[in-house]
Design a protein around this motif. Structure first.
Motif, mmCIF file in Angstrom:
data_model
loop_
_atom_site.group_PDB
_atom_site.id
_atom_site.type_symbol
_atom_site.label_atom_id
_atom_site.label_comp_id
_atom_site.label_asym_id
_atom_site.label_seq_id
_atom_site.Cartn_x
_atom_site.Cartn_y
_atom_site.Cartn_z
ATOM 1 N N UNK A 150 -20.349 -70.648 -129.101
ATOM 2 C CA UNK A 150 -20.894 -71.177 -130.355
ATOM 3 C C UNK A 150 -21.672 -72.468 -130.106
ATOM 4 N N UNK A 151 -21.108 -73.371 -129.320
ATOM 5 C CA UNK A 151 -21.758 -74.657 -129.059
ATOM 6 C C UNK A 151 -23.059 -74.491 -128.286
ATOM 7 N N UNK A 152 -23.034 -73.685 -127.237
ATOM 8 C CA UNK A 152 -24.241 -73.521 -126.428
ATOM 9 C C UNK A 152 -25.322 -72.780 -127.218
ATOM 10 N N UNK A 153 -24.920 -71.884 -128.104
ATOM 11 C CA UNK A 153 -25.886 -71.182 -128.950
ATOM 12 C C UNK A 153 -26.566 -72.162 -129.899
ATOM 13 N N UNK A 154 -25.813 -73.110 -130.438
ATOM 14 C CA UNK A 154 -26.405 -74.145 -131.298
ATOM 15 C C UNK A 154 -27.413 -74.978 -130.519
ATOM 16 N N UNK A 155 -27.075 -75.308 -129.282
ATOM 17 C CA UNK A 155 -27.999 -76.082 -128.444
ATOM 18 C C UNK A 155 -29.301 -75.309 -128.246
ATOM 19 N N UNK A 156 -29.178 -74.017 -127.997
ATOM 20 C CA UNK A 156 -30.363 -73.198 -127.748
ATOM 21 C C UNK A 156 -31.188 -72.948 -129.014
ATOM 22 N N UNK A 157 -30.547 -72.969 -130.164
ATOM 23 C CA UNK A 157 -31.305 -72.845 -131.420
ATOM 24 C C UNK A 157 -32.203 -74.064 -131.611
ATOM 25 N N UNK A 158 -31.709 -75.212 -131.195
ATOM 26 C CA UNK A 158 -32.489 -76.447 -131.312
ATOM 27 C C UNK A 158 -33.549 -76.563 -130.237
ATOM 28 N N UNK A 159 -33.212 -76.111 -129.042
ATOM 29 C CA UNK A 159 -34.125 -76.237 -127.903
ATOM 30 C C UNK A 159 -34.063 -74.938 -127.094
ATOM 31 N N UNK A 160 -34.840 -73.933 -127.510
ATOM 32 C CA UNK A 160 -34.777 -72.624 -126.856
ATOM 33 C C UNK A 160 -35.074 -72.653 -125.351
ATOM 34 N N UNK A 161 -35.869 -73.583 -124.894
ATOM 35 C CA UNK A 161 -36.204 -73.669 -123.467
ATOM 36 C C UNK A 161 -35.350 -74.716 -122.759
ATOM 37 N N UNK A 162 -34.061 -74.666 -122.965
ATOM 38 C CA UNK A 162 -33.105 -75.587 -122.354
ATOM 39 C C UNK A 162 -32.460 -74.810 -121.190
ATOM 40 N N UNK A 163 -32.996 -74.958 -119.968
ATOM 41 C CA UNK A 163 -32.574 -74.096 -118.859
ATOM 42 C C UNK A 163 -31.082 -74.121 -118.548
ATOM 43 N N UNK A 164 -30.477 -75.298 -118.568
ATOM 44 C CA UNK A 164 -29.040 -75.383 -118.267
ATOM 45 C C UNK A 164 -28.230 -74.637 -119.324
ATOM 46 N N UNK A 165 -28.632 -74.780 -120.574
ATOM 47 C CA UNK A 165 -27.925 -74.097 -121.663
ATOM 48 C C UNK A 165 -28.128 -72.583 -121.563
ATOM 49 N N UNK A 166 -29.318 -72.159 -121.180
ATOM 50 C CA UNK A 166 -29.574 -70.727 -121.017
ATOM 51 C C UNK A 166 -28.672 -70.133 -119.939
ATOM 52 N N UNK A 167 -28.571 -70.824 -118.805
ATOM 53 C CA UNK A 167 -27.708 -70.364 -117.712
ATOM 54 C C UNK A 167 -26.249 -70.342 -118.152
ATOM 55 N N UNK A 168 -25.836 -71.419 -118.824
ATOM 56 C CA UNK A 168 -24.445 -71.513 -119.271
ATOM 57 C C UNK A 168 -24.115 -70.381 -120.235
ATOM 58 N N UNK A 169 -25.024 -70.098 -121.165
ATOM 59 C CA UNK A 169 -24.785 -69.037 -122.151
ATOM 60 C C UNK A 169 -24.594 -67.696 -121.453
ATOM 61 N N UNK A 170 -25.434 -67.405 -120.468
ATOM 62 C CA UNK A 170 -25.292 -66.152 -119.726
ATOM 63 C C UNK A 170 -23.944 -66.054 -119.019
ATOM 64 N N UNK A 171 -23.510 -67.143 -118.409
ATOM 65 C CA UNK A 171 -22.216 -67.156 -117.716
ATOM 66 C C UNK A 171 -21.067 -66.988 -118.700
ATOM 67 N N UNK A 172 -21.161 -67.678 -119.830
ATOM 68 C CA UNK A 172 -20.089 -67.609 -120.827
ATOM 69 C C UNK A 172 -19.956 -66.185 -121.351
ATOM 70 N N UNK A 173 -21.079 -65.556 -121.648
ATOM 71 C CA UNK A 173 -21.041 -64.166 -122.121
ATOM 72 C C UNK A 173 -20.405 -63.272 -121.059
#
Length: 127
Positions: free
Chosen positions: A81-104
């Motif tokens: 939920x938290x990392x998805x909120x980060x990505x909604x604000x900044x879709x091109x946030x590479x660390x958050x994108x990687x983290x989201x993939x790992x979390x899933x």
């Protein structure tokens, strides 16, 4: 903390968090959360990020760092939920994108493991 007095620093962090929150100092709470995360004081980090978010809802880094704390606590749904909120604000946030993939991936792996365990238990009961 910089003087090597970790226990005293942790007590100071806790005292700050126990005071009435000064939402005008969201950046200070963000920093406190980041430091607490680095020294593996996850409960302090969660509280600090929550206070920071009460005044700064538009900083994707806070949500990203909060997601890392939740991962460290094995709270993968909250982390997602938290990392998805980060990505909604900044879709091109590479660390958050990687983290989201790992979390899933971790959530799926945990679900698969639970399914396997459930099947094994069912088989054992049948026998």
């Amino acid at each position: 903390l910089g003087l090597g007095q970790k226990e005293e620093a942790i007590k100071a962090f806790e005292r700050v968090l126990d005071l009435e929150s000064d939402t005008k100092n969201g950046i200070a709470y963000k920093r406190l959360g980041t430091v607490a995360f680095r020294i593996k004081e996850y409960d302090i980090a969660v509280r600090a990020f929550e206070i920071a978010l009460s005044s700064i809802q538009s900083d994707p880094e806070i949500f990203y760092h909060q997601s890392l704390v939740y991962v460290a606590q094995w709270k993968f749904e909250e982390s997602l939920q938290s990392v998805t909120k980060a990505l909604k604000m900044q879709p091109n946030f590479p660390e958050a994108q990687k983290a989201r993939g790992k979390i899933i991936g971790w959530i799926k792996a945990a679900e698969e493991k639970m399914t396997t365990k459930k099947e094994e238990l069912t088989e054992t009961v049948k026998e």
